[in-house]
Design an enzyme around this catalytic site. Structure first.
Site, PDB file in Angstrom:
ATOM      1  N   ASP A   1       0.870  -1.168   0.000  1.00  0.00           N
ATOM      2  CA  ASP A   1       0.000   0.000   0.000  1.00  0.00           C
ATOM      3  C   ASP A   1       0.906   1.216   0.000  1.00  0.00           C
ATOM      4  O   ASP A   1       2.083   1.156   0.366  1.00  0.00           O
ATOM      5  CB  ASP A   1      -0.925  -0.013   1.224  1.00  0.00           C
ATOM      6  N   TRP A   2       0.360   2.340  -0.385  1.00  0.00           N
ATOM      7  CA  TRP A   2       1.169   3.532  -0.602  1.00  0.00           C
ATOM      8  C   TRP A   2       1.779   4.025   0.723  1.00  0.00           C
ATOM      9  O   TRP A   2       1.058   4.341   1.659  1.00  0.00           O
ATOM     10  CB  TRP A   2       0.327   4.607  -1.273  1.00  0.00           C
TER      11      TRP A   2
END
Length: 758
Positions: free
Chosen positions: A229-230
């Site tokens: 995930d970012w």
């Protein structure tokens, strides 16, 4: 696939972190393409600006026009695999037209608490339903040579401290509840990528969790790319070793230097780096299948698909005296600020730039008799008290035959990034509904929200439509439901509780500063309400129709590997409708502690008035397995099983019990911690267990062959019950030395010889 040997060490170091917010690194000299990713659980959120390249990952900046589809909670309410496939198809077409290679979705985390800020994006509280719907979505998307990125792996069930909260969960609960949906979709639909979560799981960040990533790669055989995930990566070296492939977004200023230093110091080997890169090359190979000149997209045509999908998302929760549907010539007051400011989608990374958004109020104005209808504001969206607005609404409610109140949660109440504080609607909306229902017996409430709300006025209104967040077709779908053009067929994919304190995770959500304990274990959603006999406000699977359905002739036939189920469903009403038939299974074997019943199959049927059809489904025996924490594996045990055909988790229609052959769990290696009960429970070691029982019986002055009591008054059955959980290591002290350690070790050796394959 590109040749790994063509990559230099510098290429390899650069390729494991993104180029920027949405692209991976390409290496043209080695035929490695740069991959473009985009948000998109409910529609394509391709961010663009003047250079057409960059954007943010929070939804603050603009995005290209796209089709806004219903959010996850609404999609799951369709209980329709075909519509989930169509959802993936719509998004896949648009992604391919924009040369997007990977869409970040579906989001399949379990709804542990109705307070979860991202629940509007997630599907359901039940892993079987989640897995089936996610599989259909992925298949529809990837048919266009656009990869899915199933997320967030795993146990990302809250937004509070989502970046670092440590989830404490037992192994069985993790596998049966929180990983099962992922497993189904990943092993069946084979998404191109898996996105790891932000949180920690039992001490390890998801992006470097050997437990999670070993399950993914070794147990499930996944060979696709794993992306973070970012900004989720805590330690890139630990992540690469655990099985992560790509860190997102791009961190080219920092990550390559860290990796180069680790290689030089020997804390990361080139072989480990190569292992991380191979799945990236596979991803590039799949992306090359996308046509170089994609078919242009007609968003107006896509809008029709959005309507078809949204037409099955609304759930008719209540409809007393058939107050719905409404005749177009009836006298109606339409009340609510959400008429002018409709909530049709979620916030954050799933926010879509909908080109063909339809609005409710204009459609209602042209649908109903202008002379007999009235529109009023009723409340302010910011919940500012305004007695004048309520007074005007009450006055209108007194003169119109029916009242439709549009209520729900404004954007600021639920979004990615924070959890809800309570389950309540804004206070002025509740006041309005109570006030108009006090003067009118035909009040209809239409709700636009992404997750459950409490309803203090539930007994005072005639009808309730949970419309969720239905996407850009909101202005067509809701009026069509009100008038009966659409017969609602949605069913809840989550339990609506009567109050927050009834919820399973109430005492353990969102946890302390650093930790959250999943103390409810397996008892998530309807499993908990069943076990505790707590009546919900509206049950999992509940949803009414403008017609009625009868269930008949349930037959369950065991085969070698599944339960074959047939049953008849009949439309006993006067209009066409669709029904989602649910099949739950109760494990009556008492071999494993488990919830009272669990969803194991479902089917949706469309029937004309009076028409009936035969529903035929199968439940594989693998779906009846439980996770054995001693064996660290799934175990199917057989025994009596009751199949329940139901219209909801509380509307149970028909039952059939079958007695399946009992399958003994494989015996585990015996050691000093093995209990006498474990020895007795397996045929291979039962004789050794009885030897121990006989030895102890003699030590206590009992005749092991007699049921007569000992001098202390204990009979054999009582002794067996007392000794069931006694570990072998305690035999010496328990017998006061009558059994020595040499004898104990001989029993252990003998038991292990019995269970060792010859």
């Amino acid at each position: 696939m590109a040749d790994l040997k063509k990559l230099t060490i510098d290429d390899k170091i650069r390729i494991i972190t993104g180029l920027d917010t949405w692209h991976t690194v390409g290496v043209p000299a080695a035929d490695v393409k740069s991959i473009l990713m985009s948000d998109g659980p409910h529609g394509l959120r391709l961010q663009v600006n003047e250079d057409g390249q960059t954007g943010d990952n929070l939804g603050f900046n603009g995005s290209a026009p796209a089709t806004a589809l219903p959010t996850g909670s609404a999609l799951a309410s369709t209980w329709n695999r075909e519509l989930l496939s169509k959802t993936g198809d719509v998004i896949g077409r648009e992604a391919a037209a924009h040369h997007v290679n990977v869409v970040l979705g579906p989001a399949v985390n379990i709804k542990r608490s109705p307070l979860g800020g991202r629940n509007f994006e997630y599907y359901a509280e039940d892993p079987y339903l989640v897995g089936e719907l996610a599989t259909a979505y992925i298949n529809g998307l990837q048919a266009h040579h656009v990869g899915a990125s199933i997320k967030h792996f795993a146990l990302n069930n809250q937004e509070t401290r989502r970046m670092n909260v440590n989830v404490h969960v037992d192994e069985r609960t993790m596998h049966e509840i929180y990983l099962a949906g992922f497993k189904k979709a990943i092993t069946t639909a084979k998404p191109w990528t898996v996105m790891t979560a932000y949180n920690r799981v039992n001490g390890e960040y998801a992006s470097n969790s050997h437990v999670l990533l070993d399950i993914l790669h070794k147990d499930w055989g996944y060979q696709g790319a794993v992306i973070s995930d970012w900004t989720a990566v805590d330690d890139i070296i630990a992540s690469l070793k655990a099985g992560l492939n790509i860190e997102m977004p791009g961190n080219q200023a920092v990550t390559p230097a860290i990796v180069k230093r680790a290689l030089a110091e020997g804390t990361l080997t080139e072989a480990q780096l190569d292992a991380a890169i191979v799945p990236i090359l596979r991803l590039v190979e799949k992306a090359e299948l996308q046509p170089k000149t994609p078919v242009p997209i007609d968003l107006a045509q896509q809008a029709q698909a959005a309507y078809e999908i949204a037409s099955e998302t609304s759930v008719l929760l209540k409809n007393e005296d058939a107050v719905l549907p409404i005749d177009k010539d009836e006298s109606v007051a339409f009340i609510g600020a959400m008429l002018d400011q409709p909530r049709f989608q979620g916030g954050g990374s799933s926010h879509i730039n909908a080109k063909y958004l339809t609005l409710i109020k204009p459609t209602l104005a042209t649908t109903f008799n202008e002379a007999k209808s009235q529109f009023l504001t009723g409340y302010h969206m910011d919940d500012t008290p305004d007695e004048q607005l309520i007074a005007e609404a009450v006055a209108a409610a007194k003169v119109h035959r029916k009242v439709v109140v549009f209520a729900g949660l404004p954007d600021k109440y639920e979004s990615e990034g924070f959890d809800r504080k309570d389950l309540d609607l804004p206070s002025q909306q509740n006041r309005l509904i109570s006030a108009v229902s006090a003067v009118n017996d035909h009040v209809i409430v239409v709700l636009n929200n992404g997750a459950p709300v409490t309803m203090p006025w539930v007994d005072d209104v005639a009808a309730i439509i949970e419309a969720y967040l239905p996407g850009q077709a909101i202005g067509q779908v809701i009026p069509d439901i009100l008038t009966g053009k659409i017969n609602p067929s949605g069913k809840l994919a989550e339990t609506f509780p009567q109050k927050l304190s009834d919820t399973p995770s109430y005492l353990n959500f969102p946890g302390s500063i650093n930790d959250v304990y999943y103390g409810e274990g397996l008892y998530v959603g309807y499993r908990y309400y069943d076990a505790k006999a707590i009546p919900p406000l509206f049950a999992f699977g509940h949803g009414l129709s403008y017609t009625t359905f009868a269930y008949h002739d349930l037959t369950v036939t065991p085969t070698n590997d599944c339960l074959q189920i047939t049953a008849t469903v009949q439309n006993t009403g006067h209009v066409a409708g669709k029904e989602s038939v649910q099949f739950y299974v109760s494990d009556d074997s008492n071999q494993v502690s488990c919830p009272p019943k669990e969803l194991k199959q479902f089917a949706k049927v469309a029937l004309q008035p009076g028409e009936q059809t035969t529903v035929q489904v199968e439940i594989p025996f693998t779906e009846l397995a439980h996770y054995d924490i001693d064996a660290h594996a799934w175990q199917y045990t057989g025994g009596p099983q009751t199949v329940i055909m139901a219209a909801s988790a509380t509307d149970l229609r028909l039952r059939a019990t079958v007695d399946l052959p009992v399958v003994a769990a494989p015996a585990l290696p015996v050691n000093i911690h093995t209990t006498i009960g474990q020895l007795l429970a397996n045929e291979a070691t039962k004789a050794i267990g009885m030897q121990i029982i006989n030895g102890l019986a003699k030590a206590f002055g009992m005749d092991p062959t007699s049921d007569e009591g000992s001098s202390a008054g204990f009979d054999q059955a009582t002794v067996l019950a007392m000794l069931n959980d006694l570990p072998i290591r305690a035999l010496a002290s328990f017998s006061a030395g009558a059994i020595n350690e040499h004898t104990i070790q001989a029993w252990i050796d003998q038991a292990n010889q019995q269970i060792t394959p010859k």
